[in-house]
Design a protein around this motif. Structure first.
Motif, PDB file in Angstrom:
ATOM      1  N   CYS A 150       5.145  -2.661   4.271  1.00  0.00           N
ATOM      2  CA  CYS A 150       4.836  -1.292   4.687  1.00  0.00           C
ATOM      3  C   CYS A 150       6.108  -0.641   5.232  1.00  0.00           C
ATOM      4  CB  CYS A 150       3.722  -1.263   5.724  1.00  0.00           C
ATOM      5  SG  CYS A 150       4.055  -2.216   7.202  1.00  0.00           S
ATOM      6  N   THR A 151       6.065   0.651   5.391  1.00  0.00           N
ATOM      7  CA  THR A 151       7.217   1.350   5.952  1.00  0.00           C
ATOM      8  C   THR A 151       7.298   1.074   7.442  1.00  0.00           C
ATOM      9  OG1 THR A 151       5.960   3.366   6.362  1.00  0.00           O
ATOM     10  CG2 THR A 151       7.109   3.191   4.223  1.00  0.00           C
ATOM     11  N   GLU A 152       8.480   1.285   8.006  1.00  0.00           N
ATOM     12  CA  GLU A 152       8.678   1.018   9.429  1.00  0.00           C
ATOM     13  C   GLU A 152       7.725   1.816  10.319  1.00  0.00           C
ATOM     14  OE1 GLU A 152      12.904   1.622   9.579  1.00  0.00           O
ATOM     15  OE2 GLU A 152      13.288  -0.344   8.701  1.00  0.00           O
ATOM     16  N   PRO A 153       7.517   3.137  10.073  1.00  0.00           N
ATOM     17  CA  PRO A 153       6.556   3.861  10.919  1.00  0.00           C
ATOM     18  C   PRO A 153       5.125   3.326  10.794  1.00  0.00           C
ATOM     19  CG  PRO A 153       7.988   5.411   9.779  1.00  0.00           C
ATOM     20  CD  PRO A 153       8.246   4.058   9.183  1.00  0.00           C
ATOM     21  N   ILE A 154       4.708   2.950   9.594  1.00  0.00           N
ATOM     22  CA  ILE A 154       3.373   2.389   9.403  1.00  0.00           C
ATOM     23  C   ILE A 154       3.269   1.026  10.087  1.00  0.00           C
ATOM     24  CG2 ILE A 154       1.768   1.440   7.673  1.00  0.00           C
ATOM     25  CD1 ILE A 154       1.659   4.460   7.787  1.00  0.00           C
ATOM     26  N   ARG A 155       4.340   0.242  10.040  1.00  0.00           N
ATOM     27  CA  ARG A 155       4.346  -1.068  10.715  1.00  0.00           C
ATOM     28  C   ARG A 155       4.086  -0.900  12.204  1.00  0.00           C
ATOM     29  NH1 ARG A 155       7.847  -4.311  13.613  1.00  0.00           N
ATOM     30  NH2 ARG A 155       7.595  -6.542  13.275  1.00  0.00           N
ATOM     31  N   LYS A 156       4.733   0.082  12.810  1.00  0.00           N
ATOM     32  CA  LYS A 156       4.535   0.313  14.240  1.00  0.00           C
ATOM     33  C   LYS A 156       3.077   0.682  14.526  1.00  0.00           C
ATOM     34  CE  LYS A 156       6.049   3.151  18.148  1.00  0.00           C
ATOM     35  NZ  LYS A 156       4.760   2.978  18.769  1.00  0.00           N
ATOM     36  N   LEU A 157       2.513   1.587  13.733  1.00  0.00           N
ATOM     37  CA  LEU A 157       1.109   1.959  13.902  1.00  0.00           C
ATOM     38  C   LEU A 157       0.183   0.757  13.718  1.00  0.00           C
ATOM     39  CD1 LEU A 157       1.033   5.342  11.952  1.00  0.00           C
ATOM     40  CD2 LEU A 157       0.908   5.041  14.440  1.00  0.00           C
ATOM     41  N   LEU A 158       0.489  -0.054  12.716  1.00  0.00           N
ATOM     42  CA  LEU A 158      -0.331  -1.216  12.413  1.00  0.00           C
ATOM     43  C   LEU A 158      -0.284  -2.227  13.557  1.00  0.00           C
ATOM     44  CD1 LEU A 158      -2.048  -2.684  10.313  1.00  0.00           C
ATOM     45  CD2 LEU A 158       0.064  -3.517   9.290  1.00  0.00           C
ATOM     46  N   PRO A 193       0.821  -1.210   0.000  1.00  0.00           N
ATOM     47  CA  PRO A 193       0.000   0.000   0.000  1.00  0.00           C
ATOM     48  C   PRO A 193       0.853   1.258   0.000  1.00  0.00           C
ATOM     49  CG  PRO A 193       0.080  -0.915   2.196  1.00  0.00           C
ATOM     50  CD  PRO A 193       0.821  -1.874   1.291  1.00  0.00           C
ATOM     51  N   PHE A 194       0.303   2.330  -0.529  1.00  0.00           N
ATOM     52  CA  PHE A 194       0.944   3.629  -0.343  1.00  0.00           C
ATOM     53  C   PHE A 194       0.986   3.865   1.159  1.00  0.00           C
ATOM     54  CE2 PHE A 194       0.934   8.240   0.145  1.00  0.00           C
ATOM     55  CZ  PHE A 194       2.011   8.571  -0.677  1.00  0.00           C
ATOM     56  N   PRO A 195       2.128   4.308   1.689  1.00  0.00           N
ATOM     57  CA  PRO A 195       2.290   4.394   3.146  1.00  0.00           C
ATOM     58  C   PRO A 195       1.496   5.514   3.814  1.00  0.00           C
ATOM     59  CG  PRO A 195       4.316   5.012   2.028  1.00  0.00           C
ATOM     60  CD  PRO A 195       3.341   4.628   0.972  1.00  0.00           C
ATOM     61  N   ALA A 196       0.211   5.376   3.796  1.00  0.00           N
ATOM     62  CA  ALA A 196      -0.691   6.278   4.502  1.00  0.00           C
ATOM     63  C   ALA A 196      -1.805   5.418   5.077  1.00  0.00           C
ATOM     64  CB  ALA A 196      -1.257   7.325   3.546  1.00  0.00           C
ATOM     65  N   GLN A 197      -2.243   5.730   6.278  1.00  0.00           N
ATOM     66  CA  GLN A 197      -3.200   4.865   6.961  1.00  0.00           C
ATOM     67  C   GLN A 197      -4.460   4.614   6.129  1.00  0.00           C
ATOM     68  OE1 GLN A 197      -2.358   3.289   9.708  1.00  0.00           O
ATOM     69  NE2 GLN A 197      -4.266   2.162   9.742  1.00  0.00           N
ATOM     70  N   GLY A 198      -4.895   5.587   5.364  1.00  0.00           N
ATOM     71  CA  GLY A 198      -6.082   5.402   4.539  1.00  0.00           C
ATOM     72  C   GLY A 198      -5.923   4.345   3.471  1.00  0.00           C
ATOM     73  N   HIS A 199      -4.704   4.009   3.120  1.00  0.00           N
ATOM     74  CA  HIS A 199      -4.442   2.962   2.136  1.00  0.00           C
ATOM     75  C   HIS A 199      -4.153   1.634   2.816  1.00  0.00           C
ATOM     76  CE1 HIS A 199      -3.840   5.753  -1.382  1.00  0.00           C
ATOM     77  NE2 HIS A 199      -3.810   6.577  -0.355  1.00  0.00           N
ATOM     78  N   VAL A 200      -3.525   1.700   3.981  1.00  0.00           N
ATOM     79  CA  VAL A 200      -3.075   0.494   4.671  1.00  0.00           C
ATOM     80  C   VAL A 200      -4.257  -0.348   5.155  1.00  0.00           C
ATOM     81  CG1 VAL A 200      -1.796  -0.361   6.683  1.00  0.00           C
ATOM     82  CG2 VAL A 200      -0.867   1.528   5.325  1.00  0.00           C
TER      83      VAL A 200
END
Length: 104
Positions: free
Chosen positions: A40-48, A12-19
């Motif tokens: 996903c990117t590392e910051p998105i992985r942490k959020l996920l 996904p494009f690394p934005a929560q709306g896509h993830v």
């Protein structure tokens, strides 16, 4: 003898709306017999992972999904809300890492 399960890479494009919707799609693919590598990117992985921990009692939220994180090309102190900087970092890092994942 049955063949190996089909394998897809979800990027996904690394934005929560896509993830979020693509994670939901990944779960549906697993339900239908696919192996899924979710990148996903590392910051998105942490959020996920934080969101999954809050919402999953049994720890099976990623059942069947291989979660892989890649750097986004930005330093720890960089503002990820700066779209130009963010896109520059992603465009420099992403292709090489996806190529590596493709050959694993």
């Amino acid at each position: 003898m049955a063949g190996a399960a089909p394998h897809v890479m979800v990027l996904p494009f690394p934005a929560q709306g896509h993830v979020t919707p693509l994670m939901e799609l990944s779960h549906r693919l697993v339900d239908h017999g696919f192996q899924v590598t979710f990148v996903c990117t590392e910051p998105i992985r942490k959020l996920l992972l934080d969101a999954l921990r809050r919402n999953a009692d049994d720890g099976e939220a990623l059942d069947g999904i291989r979660l892989v994180s890649i750097p986004d090309g930005l330093a720890d102190g960089d503002d990820r809300r700066d779209l130009c900087k963010f896109l520059d970092g992603i465009s420099r890092c992403l292709p090489g890492y996806v190529e590596q994942l493709h050959h694993l």
